[in-house]
Design an enzyme around this catalytic site. Structure first.
Site, mmCIF file in Angstrom:
data_model
loop_
_atom_site.group_PDB
_atom_site.id
_atom_site.type_symbol
_atom_site.label_atom_id
_atom_site.label_comp_id
_atom_site.label_asym_id
_atom_site.label_seq_id
_atom_site.Cartn_x
_atom_site.Cartn_y
_atom_site.Cartn_z
ATOM 1 N N GLU A 246 -9.055 -98.221 -27.727
ATOM 2 C CA GLU A 246 -8.487 -97.078 -27.018
ATOM 3 C C GLU A 246 -9.461 -96.556 -25.977
ATOM 4 O OE1 GLU A 246 -7.344 -94.041 -29.801
ATOM 5 O OE2 GLU A 246 -6.352 -95.503 -31.080
ATOM 6 N N LYS A 248 -11.849 -93.988 -24.524
ATOM 7 C CA LYS A 248 -12.618 -92.891 -25.100
ATOM 8 C C LYS A 248 -12.661 -91.775 -24.072
ATOM 9 C CE LYS A 248 -16.921 -91.798 -27.459
ATOM 10 N NZ LYS A 248 -17.023 -90.428 -27.011
ATOM 11 N N GLU A 298 -7.976 -85.508 -28.458
ATOM 12 C CA GLU A 298 -9.074 -85.092 -27.592
ATOM 13 C C GLU A 298 -8.491 -84.269 -26.450
ATOM 14 O OE1 GLU A 298 -12.114 -86.086 -28.532
ATOM 15 O OE2 GLU A 298 -13.388 -85.964 -26.749
ATOM 16 N N LYS A 420 -17.676 -96.898 -31.034
ATOM 17 C CA LYS A 420 -17.550 -96.448 -29.647
ATOM 18 C C LYS A 420 -18.415 -97.313 -28.761
ATOM 19 C CE LYS A 420 -20.941 -92.960 -30.824
ATOM 20 N NZ LYS A 420 -21.262 -91.581 -31.104
HETATM 21 P P1 AMP Z 1 -19.213 -89.409 -30.084
HETATM 22 O O1 AMP Z 1 -18.882 -87.944 -29.929
HETATM 23 O O2 AMP Z 1 -20.003 -89.969 -28.952
HETATM 24 O O3 AMP Z 1 -19.754 -89.703 -31.464
HETATM 25 O O4 AMP Z 1 -17.837 -90.220 -30.013
HETATM 26 C C1 AMP Z 1 -16.787 -90.017 -30.893
HETATM 27 C C2 AMP Z 1 -15.854 -88.995 -30.308
HETATM 28 O O5 AMP Z 1 -15.083 -89.537 -29.262
HETATM 29 C C3 AMP Z 1 -14.800 -88.513 -31.251
HETATM 30 O O6 AMP Z 1 -15.296 -87.555 -32.135
HETATM 31 C C4 AMP Z 1 -13.765 -87.923 -30.318
HETATM 32 O O7 AMP Z 1 -14.094 -86.572 -30.024
HETATM 33 C C5 AMP Z 1 -13.965 -88.707 -29.039
HETATM 34 N N1 AMP Z 1 -12.807 -89.537 -28.644
HETATM 35 C C6 AMP Z 1 -12.369 -89.670 -27.378
HETATM 36 N N2 AMP Z 1 -11.330 -90.492 -27.303
HETATM 37 C C7 AMP Z 1 -11.060 -90.909 -28.573
HETATM 38 C C8 AMP Z 1 -10.101 -91.798 -29.139
HETATM 39 N N3 AMP Z 1 -9.191 -92.432 -28.400
HETATM 40 N N4 AMP Z 1 -10.152 -91.988 -30.488
HETATM 41 C C9 AMP Z 1 -11.083 -91.366 -31.254
HETATM 42 N N5 AMP Z 1 -12.009 -90.533 -30.762
HETATM 43 C C10 AMP Z 1 -12.020 -90.298 -29.430
#
Ligand code: AMP
Length: 552
Positions: A246, A248, A298, A420
């Site tokens: 997906e 991000k 998000e 991610k």
């Molecule tokens: P990080 O904050 O860098 O640990 O990355 C994870 C975060 O990406 C999640 O907690 C969400 O807030 C964000 N995110 C953005 N797009 C998505 C998505 N399609 N699926 C899941 N999380 C997402």
């Protein structure tokens, strides 16, 4: 039960730094506490009055508390302040001041736990006219009956910093030990309810069976499932068998609950922000059925269709006032990506199935709100995930998520089931110094570009090739431009005058002997051609090095 008994436990907990000993002290105490007051005793032993997901907060600052202390003890606010400064802690300062108090507590009624708890709840929930003076009156009532030791912990609890070294781990172990229940069962119950008070009560009254029955409930948020970094898109997909990838989005994660007609929106730290983002609740009302559910997504802020800095979203989410004005200035968009509850808990279903449910229940409003863009990718066609990454960066998003289709939702866990792959937030402005013609149908187009940064003396040093990120029209334009400033052509390779500046995003900087700079970019994606910049403006090898050194 007297508050003094809890205070004795606080003191015992402070007297040891060993976690096992702390656990046993707390376990003994919980075991001997009656079930009816066990929820509040458990919360108070963590220094809390409300579970984490509650909106309520004490709303008493240090200044106000010091004023209350000065009135009760009969000294000036300056003396209280001096004491707090000397001891470095409100609790120790209170203990000292209450010890020297002229008026004794001899004739007041001893504090009970229920009295302390009820008054603290009152303090938190009073609002409106004269709230501050009403709060202080209740606080004074409590402190007047407090012994020096009781004052020590009461004041700390009011400021929500108990300092006895009990965290989520210890409370979990203590509940397990007190009621002889498997730790994992306690952990799961805590994860699903985020309410140690209820978990302790059910553990005591109904044992393991009761805890197993506890489940996700709309209205009570759960900790979000977290993502680990993927080092390599292809390897990650191979490890999962296939993956759901997906976009991000670079925004603010929210968990949205519908209970009856009410919509509640929580942040990833479980704070409720429903009032700050009314359009999100409106969208949810319109686009999802009138059933109880929990979905996640998000929120991002946009300007002219492009995502804008995360700071703007924070401005919105943290706002209590002028919500309507900001709503026009910083419009929000949301992408839903998971469903945790729909008429029943769905956590244990595989992600692929949860996504199907999400798709089947949502009527997305095109453009404004919708579901996260998702692509199913098998290892043979892993390039589709790379294409999605490129598309994501071009659109101003952060990268991609790589999700295991078979994974249950694991609250609070940062595991391998959700990964991610991000672009560095930094981009580099580089100059094109050459390129390579394509093959076959693309033989007359320069498809890949060699880019350089400048060293301290202004010499150009190559750093990477990029072939991606350009739409056909831009590729043609760039190819023609490079041909017009070509200085050398050998086979498919060309050299060009350093004139064209491009802004490049990438996932990582790595050391590489292959390029003159000694570094190379992983996943370079051309974000745009920078006609507004000249050769003097390009980035330096020094900056590349400093981004490299900052990597985690
Ligand atoms: P990080 O904050 O860098 O640990 O990355 C994870 C975060 O990406 C999640 O907690 C969400 O807030 C964000 N995110 C953005 N797009 C998505 C998505 N399609 N699926 C899941 N999380 C997402």
């Amino acid at each position: 039960m007297r508050y003094k008994e809890l205070v004795d436990v606080y003191e015992a907990l402070t007297s040891t730094t060993k976690r096992l000993e702390k656990t046993t002290i707390l376990a003994e105490f919980l075991k001997n506490t009656d079930a009816d007051i066990l929820p509040i005793v458990t919360l108070l032993s963590l220094g809390k009055v409300f579970p984490v997901w509650s909106e309520e907060e004490m709303g008493i600052g240090l200044k106000l508390l010091m004023k209350a202390i000065s009135l009760v003890v009969g000294v000036s606010p300056e003396i209280v302040e001096d004491n707090v400064r000397d001891k470095g802690d409100i609790g120790l300062a209170s203990e000292h001041l209450f010890g020297n108090r002229l008026q004794s507590t001899l004739f007041t009624r001893p504090l009970t736990i229920v009295k302390v708890y009820n008054n603290l709840v009152k303090i938190a929930t009073i609002s409106g006219k004269n709230a501050q003076s009403k709060k202080i009156r209740i606080l004074i009532e409590l402190l007047t009956s407090a012994s020096p030791k009781e004052a020590k912990y009461l004041t700390r609890t009011v400021l929500e910093e108990l300092r006895v070294g009990i965290g989520e781990g210890t409370i979990k172990d203590a509940i397990a030990e007190a009621f002889d229940i498997n730790k994992e069962v306690v952990e799961r119950a805590l994860m699903l309810t985020n309410d140690p008070g209820i978990v302790a009560e059910v553990a005591k009254e109904e044992g393991e069976k009761g805890l197993k029955r506890l489940n996700l409930t709309p209205g009570k948020p759960v900790k979000p499932m977290l993502a680990q970094l993927s080092k390599n898109i292809k390897d990650s997909i191979e490890e999962m068998g296939y993956a759901l990838c997906e976009i991000k989005y670079d925004g603010f994660r929210v968990q949205i609950h519908r209970i009856g007609d009410e919509i509640k929106i929580f942040t990833r730290r479980l704070d409720e922000v429903s009032d700050a983002v009314p359009e999100i609740a409106e969208y949810i009302q319109k686009c999802l059925p009138e059933k109880d559910f929990i979905v996640e997504g998000e929120i991002i802020a946009t300007k002219e269709g492009k995502p804008i800095s995360f700071q703007y979203i924070l401005q919105r989410v943290r706002r209590k006032y002028e919500v309507e004005r900001l709503r026009l200035e910083v419009p929000l968009t949301m992408y839903l990506f998971d469903v945790l509850y729909y008429e029943e808990p769905l956590l244990d279903l595989p992600f692929e199935r949860r996504r199907e449910i999400l798709e089947s229940i949502s009527k997305s409003k095109k453009g404004k709100f919708g579901l996260s863009k998702q692509v199913k990718v098998t290892p043979e066609f892993f390039e589709r995930a790379e294409d999605l990454f490129e598309y994501s960066i071009k659109k101003g998003h952060e990268g991609i998520m790589i999700k295991d289709p078979h994974s249950p939702y694991m609250p609070g866990i940062r595991g391998k089931k959700m990964l991610k792959f991000k672009a560095e937030p930094e981009t580099l402005d580089l100059v094109v110094v050459g390129g390579t013609y394509g093959r076959g149908r693309r033989a007359n187009l320069i498809g890949s570009y060699l880019m350089a940064a400048q060293d301290a003396d202004g010499n150009l040093k190559t750093i990477a090739h990029t072939a991606t990120g350009l739409d056909d029209a831009t590729l043609l334009e760039l190819s023609n431009k490079v041909e017009s400033i070509m200085t050398e052509k050998k086979g498919r390779k060309v050299k060009a005058k350093p004139e064209i500046i491009i802004e490049v995003a990438f996932s990582e900087i790595v050391k590489s002997p292959e390029y003159e700079s000694g570094y190379s970019l992983r996943f370079p994606v051309v974000k745009r051609i920078r006609d507004d910049k000249g050769l003097d403006d390009i980035d330096t090898v020094k900056r590349v090095e400093s981004i490299f050194n900052m990597r985690d």
